[in-house]
Scaffold this motif. Structure first.
Motif, PDB file in Angstrom:
ATOM      1  N   ASP A  83      -1.248  16.144 -32.777  1.00 34.88           N
ATOM      2  CA  ASP A  83      -2.643  15.052 -33.311  1.00 34.88           C
ATOM      3  C   ASP A  83      -2.923  14.350 -31.947  1.00 34.88           C
ATOM      4  O   ASP A  83      -3.219  12.798 -32.502  1.00 34.88           O
ATOM      5  N   ASP A 136     -19.521  24.650 -34.283  1.00 35.51           N
ATOM      6  CA  ASP A 136     -18.586  23.335 -35.750  1.00 35.51           C
ATOM      7  C   ASP A 136     -17.126  23.471 -35.657  1.00 35.51           C
ATOM      8  O   ASP A 136     -16.168  22.659 -35.603  1.00 35.51           O
ATOM      9  N   LEU A 139     -16.451  20.768 -32.932  1.00 37.14           N
ATOM     10  CA  LEU A 139     -16.898  19.755 -33.325  1.00 37.14           C
ATOM     11  C   LEU A 139     -15.825  19.180 -33.881  1.00 37.14           C
ATOM     12  O   LEU A 139     -15.945  17.810 -34.331  1.00 37.14           O
ATOM     13  N   THR A 140     -15.464  20.193 -35.155  1.00 34.90           N
ATOM     14  CA  THR A 140     -13.888  20.147 -35.537  1.00 34.90           C
ATOM     15  C   THR A 140     -13.126  19.284 -34.598  1.00 34.90           C
ATOM     16  O   THR A 140     -12.481  18.374 -35.387  1.00 34.90           O
ATOM     17  N   GLY A 143     -12.869  15.804 -33.741  1.00 35.74           N
ATOM     18  CA  GLY A 143     -12.830  15.295 -34.433  1.00 35.74           C
ATOM     19  C   GLY A 143     -14.096  14.515 -34.878  1.00 35.74           C
ATOM     20  O   GLY A 143     -14.270  13.466 -36.528  1.00 35.74           O
ATOM     21  N   PHE A 144     -15.207  15.259 -35.529  1.00 38.68           N
ATOM     22  CA  PHE A 144     -16.178  14.855 -35.876  1.00 38.68           C
ATOM     23  C   PHE A 144     -16.608  16.080 -37.341  1.00 38.68           C
ATOM     24  O   PHE A 144     -15.946  16.765 -37.600  1.00 38.68           O
ATOM     25  N   THR A 145     -16.873  15.002 -38.537  1.00 44.47           N
ATOM     26  CA  THR A 145     -17.142  15.450 -39.909  1.00 44.47           C
ATOM     27  C   THR A 145     -18.148  15.370 -40.119  1.00 44.47           C
ATOM     28  O   THR A 145     -18.775  16.346 -41.042  1.00 44.47           O
ATOM     29  N   ALA A 146     -19.102  14.178 -39.928  1.00 46.65           N
ATOM     30  CA  ALA A 146     -20.141  14.146 -40.487  1.00 46.65           C
ATOM     31  C   ALA A 146     -21.247  14.115 -39.025  1.00 46.65           C
ATOM     32  O   ALA A 146     -21.668  14.062 -38.243  1.00 46.65           O
ATOM     33  N   VAL A 147     -21.834  15.713 -38.727  1.00 46.08           N
ATOM     34  CA  VAL A 147     -22.068  16.471 -37.622  1.00 46.08           C
ATOM     35  C   VAL A 147     -23.841  16.591 -38.122  1.00 46.08           C
ATOM     36  O   VAL A 147     -24.941  17.076 -39.279  1.00 46.08           O
ATOM     37  N   HIS A 152     -25.113  19.218 -33.834  1.00 49.23           N
ATOM     38  CA  HIS A 152     -24.767  20.616 -33.432  1.00 49.23           C
ATOM     39  C   HIS A 152     -25.615  21.999 -31.967  1.00 49.23           C
ATOM     40  O   HIS A 152     -24.468  22.383 -31.650  1.00 49.23           O
TER      41      HIS A 152
END
Length: 199
Positions: A83, A136, A139-140, A143-147, A152
């Protein structure tokens, strides 16, 4: 998991499937697609050949599953990331990747190069899909959720860099693991802080 030839043990269906897949990963990595039969996999796994078909279908279906397993980041790897701040998370995901490719180097290299099946439409699609999934996961992990589509695409490019750099280490023995780790970690950190945030 590997067991002696001919040895039969009771496993749950999920554990049996995982055991067969583990044997297939090793054999396809050692010999390539053309040199491995479902009979070979069954013998090494200590199961009847019909069980291979039951769990995976054809030899090609089994091979496509091997590609998926070797080239994608499982949810458990993402869930186990620390974390901490961004550099700590990046260090952890790069470390996880290098652990996997070094532990299964033959199988990973065979999967990323299609193991003698390059040009086969299904295999090419499986590799492309695995690269999408890996992008994916990257990016996860950061910490990216809106890609967006450009983000991408850039993440796919990073996966390509990670693949090429790992091959320089594993196949050509030009780079050390420490050099690969530093290159991939610093590149991803730079992309997250200076590239992904650009319009």
């Amino acid at each position: 998991m590997s067991i002696d030839v001919g040895q039969r043990r009771r496993f749950s269906p999920d554990a049996r499937r995982e055991q067969i897949l583990s044997v297939a990963v090793r054999l396809f990595g050692e010999r390539g697609y053309a040199e491995v039969s479902t009979t070979d996999v069954a013998r090494e796994a200590g199961v009847a050949r019909g069980l291979i078909n039951h769990y995976f279908g054809t030899k090609k279906d089994l091979y496509l599953e091997v590609i998926h397993v070797m080239l994608t980041v499982p949810p458990v790897a993402l869930a186990s990331l620390p974390d901490g701040d961004l550099p700590v998370r990046i260090d952890a995901i790069v470390g996880w990747f290098l652990d996997v490719v070094s532990r299964h180097s033959q199988s990973w290299l065979a999967a990323i190069t299609a193991g003698g099946m390059a040009g086969d439409a299904e295999v090419d699609r499986a590799i492309s899909s695995a690269i999408d999934a890996a992008a994916d996961a990257v990016l996860t992990a950061v910490g990216f959720t809106a890609v967006t589509p450009p983000m991408h695409a850039m993440a796919r490019s990073y996966v390509g860099l990670a693949t090429s750099t790992a091959r320089e280490w594993l196949e050509r023995d030009v780079l050390t693991r420490a050099q690969v780790h530093r290159l991939l970690s610093l590149t991803l950190l730079t992309m997250v802080t200076s590239v992904f945030t650009d319009d």
